[in-house]
Design a protein around this motif. Structure first.
Motif, mmCIF file in Angstrom:
data_model
loop_
_atom_site.group_PDB
_atom_site.id
_atom_site.type_symbol
_atom_site.label_atom_id
_atom_site.label_comp_id
_atom_site.label_asym_id
_atom_site.label_seq_id
_atom_site.Cartn_x
_atom_site.Cartn_y
_atom_site.Cartn_z
ATOM 1 N N LEU A 60 0.864 -1.194 -0.014
ATOM 2 C CA LEU A 60 -0.117 -0.242 0.047
ATOM 3 C C LEU A 60 0.951 1.141 0.028
ATOM 4 N N VAL A 61 0.636 2.110 -0.935
ATOM 5 C CA VAL A 61 1.375 3.437 -0.939
ATOM 6 C C VAL A 61 0.657 4.515 -0.882
ATOM 7 N N GLU A 62 1.089 5.701 -0.265
ATOM 8 C CA GLU A 62 0.516 6.916 -0.183
ATOM 9 C C GLU A 62 1.438 7.761 -1.258
ATOM 10 N N GLY A 69 6.186 12.136 -7.706
ATOM 11 C CA GLY A 69 7.174 10.903 -7.902
ATOM 12 C C GLY A 69 7.925 10.332 -6.887
ATOM 13 N N VAL A 70 7.053 10.884 -5.507
ATOM 14 C CA VAL A 70 7.697 10.501 -4.072
ATOM 15 C C VAL A 70 6.430 9.854 -3.377
ATOM 16 N N GLY A 71 6.691 8.698 -2.816
ATOM 17 C CA GLY A 71 5.704 8.295 -1.828
ATOM 18 C C GLY A 71 6.246 7.594 -0.499
ATOM 19 N N ARG A 72 5.184 7.032 0.339
ATOM 20 C CA ARG A 72 5.362 6.185 1.423
ATOM 21 C C ARG A 72 4.892 4.963 1.393
ATOM 22 N N ILE A 73 5.558 3.975 1.744
ATOM 23 C CA ILE A 73 4.929 2.462 1.804
ATOM 24 C C ILE A 73 4.283 2.547 3.305
ATOM 25 N N THR A 74 2.999 2.230 3.319
ATOM 26 C CA THR A 74 2.332 2.095 4.572
ATOM 27 C C THR A 74 2.222 0.822 5.184
ATOM 28 N N GLY A 75 2.430 -0.295 4.234
ATOM 29 C CA GLY A 75 1.991 -1.767 4.894
ATOM 30 C C GLY A 75 1.638 -2.707 3.452
ATOM 31 N N ARG A 76 1.233 -3.678 3.757
ATOM 32 C CA ARG A 76 0.866 -4.801 2.824
ATOM 33 C C ARG A 76 -0.787 -4.603 2.815
#
Length: 83
Positions: A60-62, A69-76
């Protein structure tokens, strides 16, 4: 407005994505469902739980509203199993 409210409003939840490449410094190249590729890092809970990711994993990405072009992975995603 608090700092956490600012960071929440600056991110749009793009949902599911797939890890395509592992980059240095705990960064990952992730392909979003629409085919767009972003560079993402592990967010707080995922980092604290020492989440291990390999190419091909669903995540899962925000994505930042300010820099697409930038995001953070919040989990599966729910029900996803690690490899």
């Amino acid at each position: 407005m608090s700092s956490s409210e600012n960071s929440q409003s600056a991110l749009s939840n793009s949902g599911g994505a797939v890890v395509r490449e592992i980059l240095p410094n705990a960064m990952f190249r992730v392909e979003l469902a629409g085919g767009r590729s972003v560079v993402a890092h592990l967010a707080g809970d995922a980092r604290a739980l020492l989440t291990r990711l390999v190419p091909g994993d669903d995540v899962l990405v925000e994505v930042s509203e300010y820099d697409a072009g930038v995001g953070r992975i919040t989990g599966r995603p729910r029900g996803a199993r690690g490899r």
